[in-house]
Design a protein around this motif. Structure first.
Motif, PDB file in Angstrom:
ATOM      1  N   UNK B 533      54.793 -13.993  -0.464  1.00 43.27           N
ATOM      2  CA  UNK B 533      53.865 -12.899  -0.221  1.00 43.27           C
ATOM      3  C   UNK B 533      54.493 -11.617   0.691  1.00 43.27           C
ATOM      4  N   UNK B 536      55.777  -9.786  -2.205  1.00 41.75           N
ATOM      5  CA  UNK B 536      54.800  -8.895  -2.677  1.00 41.75           C
ATOM      6  C   UNK B 536      54.498  -7.793  -1.976  1.00 41.75           C
ATOM      7  N   UNK B 537      54.323  -8.116  -0.643  1.00 46.82           N
ATOM      8  CA  UNK B 537      54.226  -7.005   0.411  1.00 46.82           C
ATOM      9  C   UNK B 537      55.165  -5.911   0.533  1.00 46.82           C
ATOM     10  N   UNK B 538      56.562  -6.292   0.275  1.00 48.33           N
ATOM     11  CA  UNK B 538      57.627  -4.980   0.034  1.00 48.33           C
ATOM     12  C   UNK B 538      57.474  -4.410  -1.062  1.00 48.33           C
ATOM     13  N   UNK B 540      54.790  -3.975  -3.336  1.00 45.41           N
ATOM     14  CA  UNK B 540      53.492  -3.281  -3.183  1.00 45.41           C
ATOM     15  C   UNK B 540      53.767  -2.173  -2.386  1.00 45.41           C
ATOM     16  N   UNK B 541      54.400  -2.201  -0.966  1.00 46.34           N
ATOM     17  CA  UNK B 541      54.267  -1.103  -0.179  1.00 46.34           C
ATOM     18  C   UNK B 541      55.310   0.007  -0.677  1.00 46.34           C
ATOM     19  N   UNK B 544      53.758   1.843  -3.329  1.00 47.54           N
ATOM     20  CA  UNK B 544      52.613   2.925  -2.999  1.00 47.54           C
ATOM     21  C   UNK B 544      53.338   4.068  -2.121  1.00 47.54           C
ATOM     22  N   UNK B 545      54.510   3.843  -1.477  1.00 47.10           N
ATOM     23  CA  UNK B 545      55.356   4.828  -1.072  1.00 47.10           C
ATOM     24  C   UNK B 545      55.827   5.797  -2.131  1.00 47.10           C
ATOM     25  N   UNK B 574      46.367   3.502  -5.344  1.00 44.47           N
ATOM     26  CA  UNK B 574      46.079   2.757  -6.602  1.00 44.47           C
ATOM     27  C   UNK B 574      45.978   1.357  -6.145  1.00 44.47           C
ATOM     28  N   UNK B 575      45.389   0.562  -7.009  1.00 45.32           N
ATOM     29  CA  UNK B 575      45.379  -0.959  -6.898  1.00 45.32           C
ATOM     30  C   UNK B 575      46.619  -1.451  -7.459  1.00 45.32           C
ATOM     31  N   UNK B 576      47.280  -2.324  -6.751  1.00 46.18           N
ATOM     32  CA  UNK B 576      48.486  -2.756  -7.161  1.00 46.18           C
ATOM     33  C   UNK B 576      48.508  -4.432  -7.328  1.00 46.18           C
TER      34      UNK B 576
END
Lengths: 147, 632
Positions: B533, B536-538, B540-541, B544-545, B574-576
């Protein structure tokens, strides 16, 4: 000058700062409530939001006198349910912007206990996050609403 | 140096690493590694603060290398304590970030919350732009302000120290209105100007034999200067002790990515021994590269020197954060491809024009600290350099294709600029991947091939590359996508640094009055994900950046605030959907892999939606309309 009084998280405090002092400085520097964070000083990023009664406002743009007679709630005074939802969704990276978002979410849920995704995004739109945790934050607020 | 792993009498384990927590979840992942290596529960592991006095010097926390490098060092240290240990229990699990609940509840955590008894509040006024000179400043109004302990001027640098934060802010306003500046001469340094500025050229890579092509395509792409845009303005504390005292002569608290490098440059700047300087890391807001953290540490030390024994805390303003911090440099990328009769690429030429991507502290004969160039006598500003490709490169990062293209030639033109360039997340990889993956899409369309099939055909030698492309396109429903008005899909792919994580992105966009990114489907292979997770957080982040960079961002030489440097907002995000590929291979970093592929996927999806190719970032409505006019 007689100290002003300010009600924060259900407690009344005597405050020595002048009436025109920024609420943000009073909370952080005088009351030691560092959960409210400085981001821009111009009400543009949302990092310093607090509840003034039920409204989410930027503490950097709110003078002390305007907070008098109202109940101020900072992130330290929030009920745990919303925080738990943020932890459950791992809804942060650095977490610096989180407290302002928790406050905005609390204000939303008071006004609209069952918001949809669009309503959550709208309520948080004035809050900036640079790490890109937005979707997790939206899920956390929706989770708190259904808890 | 103290041992990296210490088991206390209570059975708790203290871990010293030289890599810092930047909001990326690194210390959680390292604790997982130690827990398994010692066969202990994760909650018995304490990651100690990073400090030049007790932590190992592991350089800068950058380049998506920390899990690999610091993780390996800790595994070795643990093996000395418990040879052969390690049933896998914590590693591979999505454990929550350490301390997140406390951080969310507002418990003091950030350097901004560090307010020791008796701390004084400093503010520094840097020249409004790099190279501007101070013509004069009447200090008396600032000196007369309530609570002011002192106002300082040295060369072109001004500063003050006051009793409270509010008093410091008030005095700074007086100082700012009294200062008279001579602006630096204006220079044209936008992406469009880079090719005409003085440069030095180096060949980065050449492989394969010249092969005759039946068709040649060319295109030029660019990205603008981009600001770090940290949510918290940079902050530091400093305190000078008595000379010759047994404790450090200068103590500094900082959110720098490289405390040992900062220590070296502070020592250079103030003419003291590095051993007399102690630098301690305290978390700041999310950090995505060389931001203002080191500069503000100089500012605090400079002000504190006038008040020995007193701790001075300096906080930058929002405008300082956007204007004074280094920026990720503008880049221009020119691509040329030769195709054979089947439409396969047999020749590929990648040329990049860019200022250097690294002007970090600790690497030059003079300090890489903003204020040190502005005091009297000034230190020279070191040049911005690119590290060799073998250690990641700078402007040329990911300019070398992993595709099997036959003859490949890569050249880099290092451009000198006045503007202060340094490392921003992914460095040159962002523009190089955006350009190369956009160009591949152009080749696919020019030859009537599917962009996915074209990529797979040139990646047959790399199973893990094909696997992420297939996973991302499957999640996105690529093969079954239906044509909708103004909706488009696009692919972007890269293996970060040619040696890091494999990452494929499929973007779905809606091109209405503005370009809206609706969904990103991402597949990433980081080897064994220590904390899936967290990965995934990295990823996704980062995506988005990158969406924010691709749609909105272009930094000028100065900005007043978020009003003139907008970033992506909640209603625009956006949805990621992130797929972390299961793997037992060695772990790779996740922080920077998704940025380049995301920007390319968005630009390619825009083309799919409207038939318009925008080659210059950001993809603003004005740029899209201009590209439409050019195409017609």
């Amino acid at each position: 000058m007689a100290p002003l009084s300010l009600s924060v998280n259900g407690r009344l405090h005597g405050v020595s700062a002048p009436p025109q002092a920024r609420l943000l400085d009073v909370l952080r520097d005088e009351l030691g409530l560092t959960g409210t964070r400085f981001g821009c000083g111009a009400g543009e990023c949302g990092a310093c939001h607090v509840l003034l009664d039920d409204r989410s406002v930027p503490a950097c743009d709110t003078p002390l006198w305007a907070a008098q007679g109202h109940e101020v709630t900072t992130v330290e005074g929030l009920m745990p349910a919303l925080l738990d939802a943020f932890v459950a969704e791992q809804a942060a990276q650095c977490g610096y912007c989180s407290s302002g978002m928790l406050i905005a979410a609390a204000a939303l849920l008071r006004a609209n206990p069952r918001p949809d995704e669009a309503a959550v995004k709208q309520a948080l739109d004035g809050h900036l996050c640079r790490c890109g945790a937005h979707n997790r934050i939206v899920r956390a607020v929706l989770r708190a609403a259904t808890a | 140096m103290k041992p990296a792993v210490v088991v206390g009498g209570d059975g708790r384990v203290s871990v010293r690493t030289g890599k810092v927590e930047l909001g990326q979840g690194l210390h959680t992942a390292l604790a997982q590694i130690v827990a398994d290596a010692l066969d202990l529960p994760l909650d018995q592991i304490d990651m100690l603060p990073v400090d030049t006095e007790s932590s190992p010097d592991q350089g800068v926390t950058s380049g998506s290398l920390s899990v690999q490098d610091a993780g390996a060092a800790l595994r070795e240290a643990c093996a000395l304590l418990k040879p052969g240990g390690g049933v896998r229990r914590a590693v591979g699990q999505s454990v929550p970030q350490a301390g997140l609940a406390r951080r969310l509840a507002g418990t003091p955590h950030y350097i901004h919350d560090l307010l020791p008894q008796g701390v004084l509040h400093g503010r520094v006024l840097h020249p409004p732009m790099l190279g501007a000179t101070l013509q004069g400043c009447d200090l008396s109004a600032a000196q007369a302000c309530a609570g002011v302990h002192g106002v300082l001027q040295s060369g072109h640098l001004l500063g003050l120290v006051a009793e409270t934060s509010a008093q410091a802010d008030a005095a700074l306003e007086h100082l700012e209105s009294a200062a008279r500046w001579q602006a630096a001469p204006e220079t044209a340094e936008a992406a469009a100007d880079l090719m005409s500025l003085p440069s030095t050229t180096r060949e980065v890579h050449r492989r394969g034999q010249e092969t005759p092509a039946v068709r040649t395509l060319r295109a030029v792409y660019s990205k603008p200067w981009i600001a770090h845009g940290a949510i918290a303005p940079s902050c530091a504390l400093a305190c000078w002790g008595p000379e010759g005292s047994p404790t450090a002569h200068l103590r500094v608290w900082t959110h720098s990515q490289g405390i040992f490098n900062l220590r070296r440059d502070l020592a250079l700047a103030f003419g003291v021994d590095a051993e007399a300087v102690r630098v301690e890391h305290v978390p700041g807001a999310g950090c995505y590269g060389h931001n203002g953290a080191d500069d503000v540490a100089f500012d605090a030390a400079w002000l504190a020197r006038s008040l020995p024994g007193r701790t001075v805390r300096v906080l930058w303003r929002r405008a300082d954060e956007l204007t004074q911090s280094p920026q990720g440099p503008a880049m221009r990328v020119s691509l040329e491809a030769g195709l054979d009769e089947q439409g396969q690429v047999v020749r590929w030429q990648h040329e990049v024009w860019s200022p250097g991507h690294s002007r970090r502290p600790g690497r030059a004969p003079t300090p890489a600290l903003l204020g040190a160039w502005q005091v009297a006598p000034p230190h020279a500003m070191p040049p911005s350099i690119d590290m060799p490709l073998a250690v990641g490169g700078g402007a040329e990062r990911n300019a070398v294709p992993d595709y099997n293209f036959g003859h490949v030639q890569v050249r880099c033109h290092s451009v000198e600029t006045q503007r202060r360039s340094s490392a921003l997340r992914a460095l040159g990889a962002f523009a190089n991947v955006f350009a190369a993956e956009s160009f591949l899409d152009e080749i696919a369309h020019a030859t009537g091939r599917c962009p996915l099939a074209l990529r797979l055909a040139h990646l047959a030698h790399d199973e893990r590359a094909c696997a992420v492309l297939k996973a991302a396109t499957e999640r996105a429903g690529w093969s079954g996508r239906v044509r909708e008005d103004a909706v488009g899909h696009g692919i972007g792919y890269a293996r970060y640094k040619n040696s890091g994580a494999w990452c494929a992105v499929v973007a779905q966009v809606h091109a209405g009055a503005t370009l809206q990114v609706r969904r990103l489907c991402i597949a990433v292979d980081v080897g064994l994900a220590v904390n899936p997770d967290g990965v995934a957080n990295q990823i996704e982040g980062g995506a988005i950046q990158a969406t924010s960079w691709a749609l909105k961002e272009a930094a000028a030489a100065s900005h007043a605030g978020w009003g003139d440097y907008p970033i992506l907002r909640f209603t625009e995000v956006p949805a990621v959907d992130v797929t972390v590929m299961p793997s037992e291979a060695p772990s790779l970093g996740a922080g920077e892999a998704s940025l380049g592929p995301t920007a390319a996927a968005i630009a390619n999806a825009l083309f799919d939606a409207l038939g318009v190719r925008v080659r210059d970032l950001p993809l603003t409505p004005e740029r899209i309309v201009a590209a439409m006019d050019t195409d017609q």
